[in-house]
Design a protein around this motif. Structure first.
Motif, short mmCIF file in Angstrom:
data_model
loop_
_atom_site.label_atom_id
_atom_site.label_comp_id
_atom_site.label_asym_id
_atom_site.label_seq_id
_atom_site.Cartn_x
_atom_site.Cartn_y
_atom_site.Cartn_z
N SER A 139 32.27 37.60 47.28
CA SER A 139 32.84 38.68 48.08
C SER A 139 32.62 39.97 47.30
CB SER A 139 34.32 38.38 48.36
OG SER A 139 34.93 39.44 49.06
N SER A 140 33.67 40.73 47.04
CA SER A 140 33.56 42.03 46.36
C SER A 140 34.97 42.54 46.15
CB SER A 140 32.79 43.00 47.27
OG SER A 140 32.87 44.32 46.77
N VAL A 141 35.13 43.54 45.29
CA VAL A 141 36.43 44.22 45.28
C VAL A 141 36.65 44.89 46.64
CG1 VAL A 141 36.63 44.55 42.78
CG2 VAL A 141 35.41 46.27 44.15
N ALA A 142 35.55 45.15 47.36
CA ALA A 142 35.67 45.69 48.72
C ALA A 142 36.15 44.64 49.72
CB ALA A 142 34.32 46.26 49.17
N GLY A 143 36.33 43.42 49.27
CA GLY A 143 36.92 42.37 50.10
C GLY A 143 38.40 42.18 49.79
N LEU A 144 38.94 43.08 48.96
CA LEU A 144 40.37 43.05 48.61
C LEU A 144 41.04 44.38 48.91
CD1 LEU A 144 39.99 41.32 45.11
CD2 LEU A 144 40.79 40.23 47.21
N GLU A 145 40.21 45.44 48.97
CA GLU A 145 40.73 46.79 49.17
C GLU A 145 39.68 47.55 50.01
OE1 GLU A 145 42.19 49.56 45.72
OE2 GLU A 145 40.05 49.87 45.95
N ALA A 152 31.73 48.82 57.05
CA ALA A 152 31.18 47.58 57.60
C ALA A 152 31.11 46.51 56.51
CB ALA A 152 29.78 47.84 58.18
N TYR A 153 30.62 46.92 55.35
CA TYR A 153 30.50 46.01 54.21
C TYR A 153 31.87 45.46 53.83
CZ TYR A 153 29.39 44.65 49.35
OH TYR A 153 29.23 43.96 48.17
N SER A 154 32.84 46.37 53.72
CA SER A 154 34.19 45.98 53.31
C SER A 154 34.77 44.96 54.29
CB SER A 154 35.04 47.26 53.25
OG SER A 154 36.17 47.09 52.47
N PRO A 183 33.18 40.92 42.53
CA PRO A 183 32.64 41.82 41.52
C PRO A 183 33.05 43.27 41.79
CG PRO A 183 30.91 40.43 42.52
CD PRO A 183 32.13 40.32 43.37
N GLY A 184 33.20 44.03 40.70
CA GLY A 184 33.30 45.49 40.81
C GLY A 184 31.89 46.06 40.84
N LEU A 185 31.69 47.22 40.21
CA LEU A 185 30.36 47.82 40.20
C LEU A 185 29.48 47.10 39.18
CD1 LEU A 185 28.46 50.01 41.23
CD2 LEU A 185 29.35 51.53 39.45
N ILE A 186 28.40 46.50 39.68
CA ILE A 186 27.50 45.70 38.83
C ILE A 186 26.09 46.30 38.92
CG2 ILE A 186 26.61 43.36 38.38
CD1 ILE A 186 29.72 43.57 38.20
N GLU A 187 25.42 46.38 37.80
CA GLU A 187 24.08 46.99 37.76
C GLU A 187 23.04 45.97 38.22
OE1 GLU A 187 23.33 48.81 34.00
OE2 GLU A 187 21.67 49.99 34.80
N GLY A 238 40.76 28.00 46.80
CA GLY A 238 41.34 29.00 47.69
C GLY A 238 41.70 30.31 47.01
N GLN A 239 41.14 30.53 45.80
CA GLN A 239 41.54 31.69 45.01
C GLN A 239 40.47 32.78 45.01
OE1 GLN A 239 44.72 31.74 43.84
NE2 GLN A 239 44.74 29.81 45.00
N ALA A 240 40.93 34.00 44.77
CA ALA A 240 40.05 35.16 44.68
C ALA A 240 40.01 35.62 43.22
CB ALA A 240 40.58 36.28 45.56
N PHE A 241 38.84 35.57 42.58
CA PHE A 241 38.70 35.91 41.16
C PHE A 241 37.97 37.25 41.03
CE2 PHE A 241 39.33 31.40 41.38
CZ PHE A 241 40.07 31.08 40.25
N THR A 242 38.67 38.24 40.52
CA THR A 242 38.10 39.58 40.38
C THR A 242 37.43 39.74 39.02
OG1 THR A 242 39.78 40.49 41.84
CG2 THR A 242 38.66 42.05 40.40
N VAL A 243 36.22 40.30 39.02
CA VAL A 243 35.48 40.56 37.78
C VAL A 243 35.01 42.01 37.85
CG1 VAL A 243 33.58 39.79 36.29
CG2 VAL A 243 34.68 38.14 37.82
N ASP A 244 35.83 42.93 37.34
CA ASP A 244 35.54 44.36 37.56
C ASP A 244 35.91 45.23 36.37
OD1 ASP A 244 38.27 44.39 37.65
OD2 ASP A 244 38.41 45.63 39.46
N GLY A 245 36.05 44.65 35.20
CA GLY A 245 36.37 45.44 34.02
C GLY A 245 37.79 45.97 34.00
N GLY A 246 38.62 45.48 34.93
CA GLY A 246 40.03 45.86 34.91
C GLY A 246 40.42 46.98 35.87
N VAL A 247 39.52 47.35 36.78
CA VAL A 247 39.84 48.45 37.72
C VAL A 247 40.95 48.04 38.70
CG1 VAL A 247 38.91 49.92 39.55
CG2 VAL A 247 37.50 49.40 37.53
#
Ligand code: NAD
Length: 249
Positions: A139-145, A152-154, A183-187, A238-247
């Protein structure tokens, strides 16, 4: 530690480049047999050729018949599929009020319908094989906020978050775990046109705003996906795991 996916069969969508390719490399290093899929066939073949033991198959995640064909092939060859990573996705940087129906439906068809088709096709194969297995939905952090200019993406990424939780409840009794990664912002090639990757000052400012003071790399996501794919996460579903450097704490 090597061998965390020893003997497992794993299919990764959108694996020609970016995070999907990195997951292919990491999974293989940990003993998995990996099938990378994508619509970028030349790049997918090149990526697969660089990783020993990886095969590449064309799979447009929007196509029900292509899903049936690829999963059918994997089942015929290996008799089971232990891990699915629904990674394929596209972004659309556009204000909602300016988004055409065609643009909106394209994002939905890849990010949301593609993930649904993948989960459904593979879950049926996993149930028939009767082995513990894992589905990881990107998903994305855009799938939580909600994220402005990515409406559209969110929306599609929220849908992925929700489908993950529903599927986990339905399929837990079959030993299928379903989790989402945010994921947060990933290069990666997806983000190369965004301002932090075109302007050093914007990048420095963006990095200062991230608690861990850096933009994420594909390996940061691949490490989380590896954990969820393998048996070390055998009590997580059933869990959502965020990987975004702590944002998003
Ligand atoms: P990427 O663009 O490098 O990789 C996405 C891959 O999906 C590409 O190889 C592309 O060809 C493939 N794809 C697109 N349409 C497809 C289709 N119809 N069928 C099959 N494959 C298709 O970008 P990435 O950053 O590696 O993205 C991977 C996932 O991570 C995506 O789901 C994305 O939404 C998500 N994500 C990325 C970021 C980021 O900052 N890069 C942040 C949050 C979430």
């Amino acid at each position: 530690m090597a061998g965390r996916l020893e003997g497992k069969i794993a299919l990764i969508t959108g694996g020609a480049r970016g995070q999907g390719a990195e997951e292919g490399r990491l999974f293989t290093a940990h003993g998995a047999t990996v099938i990378l899929t994508d619509v970028l066939d030349e790049q997918g073949e090149r990526t697969a050729a660089e990783i020993e033991g990886v095969t590449y198959r064309h799979l447009d995640v929007r196509s029900e018949s292509e899903w049936e064909a690829v999963v059918g092939e994997v089942m015929a060859e290996h008799g089971r599929l232990d891990v699915l990573v629904n990674n394929a996705g596209i972004d659309l940087v556009k204000k909602l009020a300016a988004t055409s129906l065609e643009e909106f439906e394209r994002v939905v068809s890849i990010n949301q319908t593609g993930t649904f088709l993948g989960m459904r096709t593979v879950a049926n194969a996993m149930i028939s094989a009767g082995k513990p297995s894992s589905i990881v939905n990107i998903s994305s952090v855009a799938g939580l906020e909600g994220v402005a200019n990515h409406g559209a993406y969110s929306g599609t990424k929220f849908a992925v978050t929700g489908m993950t939780k529903a599927a986990a409840k339905e399929w837990g009794k079959h030993g299928i775990r379903v989790n989402s990664v945010h994921p947060g912002l990933i290069e990666t090639p997806m983000t190369e046109d965004l301002r932090p990757f075109r302007d050093a000052d914007v990048r420095a400012k963006a990095e200062r705003s991230i608690p861990l003071q850096r933009i994420g790399q594909s390996i940061d996501i691949a490490n989380m996906v590896l954990f969820l794919a393998g048996d070390e996460s055998s009590y997580c579903t059933g869990q959502a795991f965020t990987v975004d450097g702590g944002v998003h704490p």
